[in-house]
Design a protein around this motif. Structure first.
Motif, PDB file in Angstrom:
ATOM      1  N   VAL A  22       0.838  -1.199   0.000  1.00 28.03           N
ATOM      2  CA  VAL A  22       0.000   0.000   0.000  1.00 28.03           C
ATOM      3  C   VAL A  22       0.872   1.248   0.000  1.00 28.03           C
ATOM      4  CG1 VAL A  22      -1.650   1.321   1.390  1.00 28.03           C
ATOM      5  CG2 VAL A  22      -1.978  -1.128   1.069  1.00 28.03           C
ATOM      6  N   THR A  23       1.939   1.239   0.779  1.00 26.92           N
ATOM      7  CA  THR A  23       2.848   2.385   0.834  1.00 26.92           C
ATOM      8  C   THR A  23       3.518   2.620  -0.511  1.00 26.92           C
ATOM      9  OG1 THR A  23       3.240   1.938   3.176  1.00 26.92           O
ATOM     10  CG2 THR A  23       4.807   3.366   2.072  1.00 26.92           C
ATOM     11  N   VAL A  24       3.923   1.552  -1.183  1.00 25.31           N
ATOM     12  CA  VAL A  24       4.520   1.686  -2.518  1.00 25.31           C
ATOM     13  C   VAL A  24       3.528   2.340  -3.475  1.00 25.31           C
ATOM     14  CG1 VAL A  24       5.304   0.385  -4.537  1.00 25.31           C
ATOM     15  CG2 VAL A  24       6.154  -0.207  -2.282  1.00 25.31           C
ATOM     16  N   LEU A  25       2.297   1.885  -3.457  1.00 26.52           N
ATOM     17  CA  LEU A  25       1.282   2.458  -4.346  1.00 26.52           C
ATOM     18  C   LEU A  25       1.013   3.927  -4.031  1.00 26.52           C
ATOM     19  CD1 LEU A  25      -1.206  -0.549  -4.528  1.00 26.52           C
ATOM     20  CD2 LEU A  25       0.450   0.189  -6.253  1.00 26.52           C
ATOM     21  N   VAL A  26       0.983   4.261  -2.749  1.00 27.64           N
ATOM     22  CA  VAL A  26       0.779   5.666  -2.369  1.00 27.64           C
ATOM     23  C   VAL A  26       1.972   6.515  -2.803  1.00 27.64           C
ATOM     24  CG1 VAL A  26       0.562   7.237  -0.402  1.00 27.64           C
ATOM     25  CG2 VAL A  26      -0.802   5.164  -0.489  1.00 27.64           C
ATOM     26  N   PHE A  27       3.179   6.011  -2.628  1.00 24.57           N
ATOM     27  CA  PHE A  27       4.366   6.746  -3.071  1.00 24.57           C
ATOM     28  C   PHE A  27       4.316   7.011  -4.572  1.00 24.57           C
ATOM     29  CE2 PHE A  27       7.376   5.221   0.523  1.00 24.57           C
ATOM     30  CZ  PHE A  27       6.881   6.200   1.356  1.00 24.57           C
ATOM     31  N   LEU A  28       3.998   5.991  -5.342  1.00 20.37           N
ATOM     32  CA  LEU A  28       3.962   6.156  -6.792  1.00 20.37           C
ATOM     33  C   LEU A  28       2.837   7.096  -7.225  1.00 20.37           C
ATOM     34  CD1 LEU A  28       4.712   2.492  -7.878  1.00 20.37           C
ATOM     35  CD2 LEU A  28       6.255   4.457  -7.980  1.00 20.37           C
ATOM     36  N   ALA A  29       1.680   6.971  -6.590  1.00 20.06           N
ATOM     37  CA  ALA A  29       0.553   7.830  -6.959  1.00 20.06           C
ATOM     38  C   ALA A  29       0.812   9.292  -6.591  1.00 20.06           C
ATOM     39  CB  ALA A  29      -0.718   7.339  -6.277  1.00 20.06           C
ATOM     40  N   THR A  30       1.314   9.525  -5.392  1.00 21.45           N
ATOM     41  CA  THR A  30       1.559  10.915  -4.996  1.00 21.45           C
ATOM     42  C   THR A  30       2.714  11.533  -5.774  1.00 21.45           C
ATOM     43  OG1 THR A  30       2.862  10.110  -3.126  1.00 21.45           O
ATOM     44  CG2 THR A  30       0.578  10.735  -2.688  1.00 21.45           C
ATOM     45  N   ALA A  31       3.699  10.715  -6.145  1.00 24.60           N
ATOM     46  CA  ALA A  31       4.780  11.241  -6.985  1.00 24.60           C
ATOM     47  C   ALA A  31       4.249  11.618  -8.355  1.00 24.60           C
ATOM     48  CB  ALA A  31       5.901  10.225  -7.110  1.00 24.60           C
ATOM     49  N   GLY A  32       3.253  10.896  -8.843  1.00 26.59           N
ATOM     50  CA  GLY A  32       2.646  11.240 -10.126  1.00 26.59           C
ATOM     51  C   GLY A  32       1.752  12.459 -10.040  1.00 26.59           C
ATOM     52  N   PHE A  33       1.017  12.584  -8.938  1.00 25.34           N
ATOM     53  CA  PHE A  33       0.105  13.715  -8.777  1.00 25.34           C
ATOM     54  C   PHE A  33       0.829  15.010  -8.406  1.00 25.34           C
ATOM     55  CE2 PHE A  33      -3.361  10.531  -7.948  1.00 25.34           C
ATOM     56  CZ  PHE A  33      -4.100  10.853  -9.073  1.00 25.34           C
TER      57      PHE A  33
END
Length: 113
Positions: A9-20
């Motif tokens: 979940v943390t990996v997905l949040v990191f990738l999503a927030t880095a994209g946003f």
């Protein structure tokens, strides 16, 4: 939720927030996000409890708001340990990502039964 589920979940949040928010948060690859999530999980297991106990008086005085600073500080330590491929532009952006990460973890763990 066990360690590896929370790490995913943390990996997905990191990738999503880095994209946003590409101007405030930089993750160079998926592998860097995985390494950062594992490091953050280990820091949260071993270092964060000590920081929470040491900062308990100020956390009580601020009605828990100081806990957000601890979360942001944990992300800054992770950024320092991972290196320039995982970085924040400021401490404020680290706190913002920490808030997003906390909210996502809260939503996912509250719906799990």
């Amino acid at each position: 939720m066990n360690f590896w589920q929370r790490t995913l979940v943390t990996v997905l949040v990191f990738l999503a927030t880095a994209g946003f928010f590409p101007n405030s948060f930089h993750v160079s690859s998926v592998w860097v996000a995985i390494i950062a999530a594992v490091i953050l999980g280990l820091l949260n297991m071993f270092v964060k409890p000590l920081l929470v106990v040491l900062s308990l008086p100020i956390t009580v005085m601020t009605l828990g708001i100081f806990y957000l600073f601890i979360n942001g500080f944990m992300l800054e330590i992770t950024s320092f340990l991972v290196g320039p491929s995982f970085s924040f532009t400021s401490f404020g952006s680290a706190m913002f990502i920490a808030i997003i990460l906390s909210v996502v973890n809260l939503i996912i763990t509250s719906n799990q039964e």
